[in-house]
Design a protein around this motif. Structure first.
Motif, PDB file in Angstrom:
ATOM      1  N   LEU A  19       0.527  -1.527   0.271  1.00  0.00           N
ATOM      2  CA  LEU A  19      -0.079   0.166   0.322  1.00  0.00           C
ATOM      3  C   LEU A  19       0.726   1.291   0.090  1.00  0.00           C
ATOM      4  O   LEU A  19       0.479   2.747   0.443  1.00  0.00           O
ATOM      5  CB  LEU A  19      -0.179   0.419   0.786  1.00  0.00           C
ATOM      6  N   VAL A  38      -3.861   7.629   5.008  1.00  0.00           N
ATOM      7  CA  VAL A  38      -4.267   7.138   4.080  1.00  0.00           C
ATOM      8  C   VAL A  38      -3.601   5.618   3.384  1.00  0.00           C
ATOM      9  O   VAL A  38      -4.128   4.908   2.412  1.00  0.00           O
ATOM     10  CB  VAL A  38      -3.458   7.983   2.233  1.00  0.00           C
ATOM     11  N   SER A  39      -2.516   4.940   4.061  1.00  0.00           N
ATOM     12  CA  SER A  39      -2.135   3.408   3.611  1.00  0.00           C
ATOM     13  C   SER A  39      -2.516   2.588   4.462  1.00  0.00           C
ATOM     14  O   SER A  39      -3.579   2.235   4.554  1.00  0.00           O
ATOM     15  CB  SER A  39      -0.481   3.641   4.127  1.00  0.00           C
ATOM     16  N   THR A  41      -5.631   3.283   5.897  1.00  0.00           N
ATOM     17  CA  THR A  41      -7.110   3.917   5.529  1.00  0.00           C
ATOM     18  C   THR A  41      -7.155   2.386   4.472  1.00  0.00           C
ATOM     19  O   THR A  41      -8.447   2.294   5.034  1.00  0.00           O
ATOM     20  CB  THR A  41      -7.690   5.138   4.745  1.00  0.00           C
ATOM     21  N   ALA A  42      -6.317   2.531   3.431  1.00  0.00           N
ATOM     22  CA  ALA A  42      -6.504   2.288   2.268  1.00  0.00           C
ATOM     23  C   ALA A  42      -6.850   0.180   2.988  1.00  0.00           C
ATOM     24  O   ALA A  42      -7.455  -0.546   2.270  1.00  0.00           O
ATOM     25  CB  ALA A  42      -5.560   1.625   1.844  1.00  0.00           C
ATOM     26  N   LEU A  45     -10.179  -0.002   4.653  1.00  0.00           N
ATOM     27  CA  LEU A  45     -11.819  -0.362   4.159  1.00  0.00           C
ATOM     28  C   LEU A  45     -11.609  -1.461   2.519  1.00  0.00           C
ATOM     29  O   LEU A  45     -11.776  -2.554   2.436  1.00  0.00           O
ATOM     30  CB  LEU A  45     -11.214   0.625   2.407  1.00  0.00           C
TER      31      LEU A  45
END
Length: 108
Positions: A19, A38-39, A41-42, A45
């Motif tokens: 990621l 962001v990493s 969160t990916a 998800l």
């Protein structure tokens, strides 16, 4: 404590390898903070996507490498069915379909 430590190390390993957690070239604290968020969160998800159709009581074993491999296998099956003119319904109805999707994934 060891189980929690292993899970934390597994999260950071996947985030680094797949990621882009270690690929930031920013220098400001805000930019680095955003990149880490962001990493991770990916990854969250991805776990939410895997939780669909499962109960919260069932254990979740998640590997980004397996998820990417499964997505690639699904894409290739769709692509082959389009190119060969074979109905995707026919492929999905076969008992070997889940086995084809899991080809090359890490056994959990």
């Amino acid at each position: 404590y060891y189980q929690a430590r292993f899970q934390i190390e597994f999260i950071f390993r996947d985030a680094k390898q797949f990621l882009g957690l270690a690929d930031a070239q920013a220098r400001s604290e805000d930019a680095l903070d955003t990149h880490v968020n962001v990493s991770l969160t990916a990854l969250n998800l991805l776990k939410a996507e895997l939780r669909k159709g499962r109960g919260l009581s069932q254990p979740l074993s998640c590997s980004v490498a397996s998820y990417k491999r499964r997505a690639l296998n699904e894409y290739l099956l769709h692509r082959f069915s389009d190119e060969l003119g074979i109905s995707l319904k026919w492929i999905k109805s076969r008992p070997a379909y889940p086995k084809l999707l899991d080809c090359g994934t890490i056994a959990a």
